[in-house]
Write an enzyme that holds these catalytic residues in place. Structure first.
Site, PDB file in Angstrom:
ATOM      1  N   GLU A 151       0.903  -1.195  -0.125  1.00 45.05           N
ATOM      2  CA  GLU A 151      -0.034  -0.087   0.030  1.00 45.05           C
ATOM      3  C   GLU A 151       0.827   1.308  -0.024  1.00 45.05           C
ATOM      4  OE1 GLU A 151      -4.164  -1.746   1.946  1.00 45.05           O
ATOM      5  OE2 GLU A 151      -2.745  -0.659   3.314  1.00 45.05           O
ATOM      6  N   GLU A 310      -6.247  -7.747  -1.239  1.00 46.60           N
ATOM      7  CA  GLU A 310      -7.083  -7.873  -0.012  1.00 46.60           C
ATOM      8  C   GLU A 310      -8.617  -7.559  -0.003  1.00 46.60           C
ATOM      9  OE1 GLU A 310      -5.116  -5.144   2.890  1.00 46.60           O
ATOM     10  OE2 GLU A 310      -3.182  -5.800   2.423  1.00 46.60           O
TER      11      GLU A 310
END
Length: 681
Positions: A151, A310
């Site tokens: 991320e 995710e």
């Protein structure tokens, strides 16, 4: 060339952290994963201290045992490079690797993503750990790919360390070549900001020079990409048989450039329950979790077929914020939301909820007690469904005839510039919502120097809401698109800035004035105290809609330009607010305001845009439709975001892929938070 996931059947999996659980639990975990239908796991993205417990000492035993055991159970493995969380021995020894906030205070160990991309020391250590891992896991049984870091730009998308200032200066010197050129680009003659030495330049803190601020965002993006490249180059060299991706979508990063230059495909992290605390609950007809289709559409603009690294699988929360528990069916709905928009691989986050640490309330599919629960059963249902239909749908592409145009320069410039940034955010939201409710699938298309005419001509209609920064090259490309038969819609504040963010000394809308057949006679920002004018349609076929946020008062260049609507109040009452100009075989519209939901709805009708599969399906508003196509096969994903049953109507027979039955024409009930996947004839 489009970057897509290299799989032959849909791949379902889970994020797993063997270092957080007793080794005695691993075999049972992997066994149950296979029973659910998982075939892949992700490991290692936060485990630097386990791979390198002290400087220069590398250990792989724990993960070797976990990967070997997973492989025995038929699970493939994605390894995350652990560079999102440097170890404490490193931050203590080399504090210069830490990020610094706007006030000059360094971050401290104990969080994640607390480093800066610019530190030569940190880049060197990232290269070393990546090399050690790539040498060890190249062609390792079961390891199929790599996730770079985790991320990027999350928890911080601005950087103010000394190393960042130094890197910014190097980047600027490479971009401009001389201080004279930089001073001209930044307009530093204003407020006596001119620079006579590179060392005088810093990343903007309290300054508000919009050109410096725009270059700051461009620098952060390029700097992040160069950070990723350090790791990618090593893995490409040492592990060429394994693919490379990274995950997330956070500010100040050109994910399109990064993917095109470095990655095999792009990955996204989808958490639709964030909308319960972050989004539009206070609006009429809020999209709520349905707005994640908008983010997935952006993801698809990077990789037509992508991975969800995710996928939310339970109630979310850290100790500092909380979310509600997904309703029965919502986890499955969110999964199919991701698949409908282009996912060919999907991993849930996470296998089991952590019993310690910041994310003790970020729930996985298994609870702390590790006993059967509703979430496990719901995910297992998806696993059995993908076992039946995964091979048929994988590789199919989302189908759309409409695209909303974006570009990073306007996105980043609009963060500071309130004269166009808020307009874009409102208009994109309104258009995407209108197309959702009207069942008109759409894409996002990011414009850059590599965009070709063929990228545009795939679409019948393009919407470029507020392209304040508009280059001559892009304007010429748009002219060619319209001349060839396309329909193009602009909004207020179009074309008044050049690439440097300078306002043009020319009538607005600058380089597309000829294309639109108008100039902007006058303009005004509408404040909270302003009375918002209405829009009166000259043909009287639609009700008046509000011309919100900003008003461009338009002046047609000739009698051939059609005035579609006029303002119905204010000192410019009766002046053109929406025009249409025939240009070649196509037409260009200019709308002198931000687009509201009502305005977008009216234009959808006037443009003649039809719902997807209109000749085969009639759908209520709460159901989203997405079409994926492969060869001559068309798959319709019907997603009910309501807690109530929805009734669609089949106009001809179709195959229900999830149920494995043929459906006849007639009513089709979709359960609360339910999903139907139809093979259309």
């Amino acid at each position: 060339m489009a970057k897509t996931v290299p799989v032959e059947r849909f791949t379902l999996g889970i994020c797993y952290y063997p270092e957080q659980w007793p080794e005695s639990m691993w075999a049972d975990d992997f066994k149950r994963m296979k029973e659910i239908g998982f075939s892949i796991i992700r490991v290692g993205e936060f485990a630097w201290n386990l791979f390198e417990p002290e400087e220069g000492v590398y250990q792989f035993d724990l993960f070797d045992r976990a990967i070997d055991l997973a492989h025995q159970y038929g699970l493939q493995v994605i390894i995350g490079t652990p560079t999102a969380t440097p170890p404490a021995w490193m931050t203590q020894r080399y504090p210069e690797i830490l990020n610094v906030n706007k006030e000059g205070v360094p971050y401290r160990h104990g969080n994640r993503r607390h480093y800066n991309y610019s530190s030569p020391i940190y880049r060197d250590y990232c290269a070393k750990i990546t090399e050690a891992m790539a040498r060890h896991y190249a062609d390792y049984p079961g390891v199929v790919g790599w996730q770079i870091d985790n991320e990027l730009n999350a928890e911080g998308d601005r950087f103010y360390s000394d190393a960042d200032d130094a890197s910014f200066r190097v980047w600027l010197e490479g971009k401009y070549g001389s201080l004279d050129a930089l001073n001209a680009a930044w307009g530093t003659v204003f407020w006596n900001q001119s620079y006579s030495d590179w060392s005088q330049i810093h990343l903007p803190r309290g300054t508000v020079n919009p050109h410096q601020a725009l270059d700051e965002k461009r620098f952060i993006s390029d700097n992040c990409i160069s950070f990723v490249q350090v790791q990618v180059d090593i893995i490409r060299k040492l592990a060429p048989n394994q693919w490379i991706t990274t995950n997330g979508m956070f500010p100040h990063l050109d994910n399109h450039k990064m993917t095109e230059q470095l990655l095999d495909f792009y990955s996204y992290d989808s958490y639709p329950n964030f909308t319960s605390i972050w989004n539009d609950d206070d609006r009429d007809q809020p999209l709520l979790d349905r707005i994640y289709s908008n983010y997935l559409t952006k993801t698809r603009s990077i990789s037509p077929n992508y991975t969800i690294m995710e996928q939310q699988a339970g109630p979310g929360g850290w100790v500092t914020f909380a979310q509600s528990t997904p309703q029965p069916g919502q986890i499955r709905l969110w999964t199919y939301q991701s698949i409908a928009h282009g996912a060919d691989m999907l991993l849930y986050f996470r296998w089991r909820t952590a019993t310690f640490g910041t994310e003790i309330y970020w729930h996985g599919i298994n609870d702390y007690h590790n006993q059967p629960n509703r979430r496990v059963a719901e995910v297992a249902k998806v696993g059995s469904e993908m076992a039946r239909i995964g091979e048929a749908i994988v590789g199919s592409r989302f189908a759309a005839e409409v695209a909303i145009l974006h570009d990073y320069d306007n996105e980043w410039d609009g963060e500071l510039d309130v004269w166009h940034g808020p307009l874009s955010r409102e208009s994109v939201y309104s258009w995407s919502k209108a197309m959702q409710f009207n069942h008109v699938p759409h894409d996002y298309l990011y414009i850059n120097e590599n965009t070709s005419l063929s990228n545009l001509t795939r679409y019948k209609v393009l919407i470029y809401p507020h392209a304040a920064i508009l280059t001559d090259e892009t304007a010429e490309l748009l002219k060619q698109y319209v001349a060839g038969g396309g329909k193009l819609i602009f909004g207020a504040r179009t074309g008044y800035k050049d690439k440097q963010g300078h306002c043009r000394m020319a009538p607005f809308p600058g380089p597309v004035a000829e294309l639109c057949g108008i100039t902007v006679e006058e303009f005004t920002l509408l404040t909270s105290k302003s009375k918002v004018p209405g829009l009166r349609w000259t043909d009287g076929k639609d009700e008046s809609v509000q011309a919100t946020m900003f008003n461009d008062i338009l002046l047609p260049a000739n009698d051939r330009v059609e005035t579609v609507a006029v303002y119905d109040s204010a000192y410019y009452e009766g002046k053109p607010a929406l025009t249409r100009n025939a240009y070649g075989e196509g037409e260009a519209y200019y709308y002198g305001a931000a687009f509201s939901l009502d305005a977008a709805n009216a234009l959808i009708r006037r443009l003649g845009l039809q719902p997807a599969a209109a000749d085969q399906l009639e759908l209520p508003q709460q159901v989203e439709i997405a079409i994926r196509e492969k060869g001559d096969r068309r798959f319709a994903f019907l997603l009910n975001y309501s807690g109530e049953p929805a009734v669609a109507r089949l106009l001809e027979k179709a195959e229900d892929l999830l149920e494995g039955v043929q459906l006849q024409a007639g009513d089709l009930t979709i359960e609360p938070y339910g999903v139907r996947v139809l093979a259309l004839n």
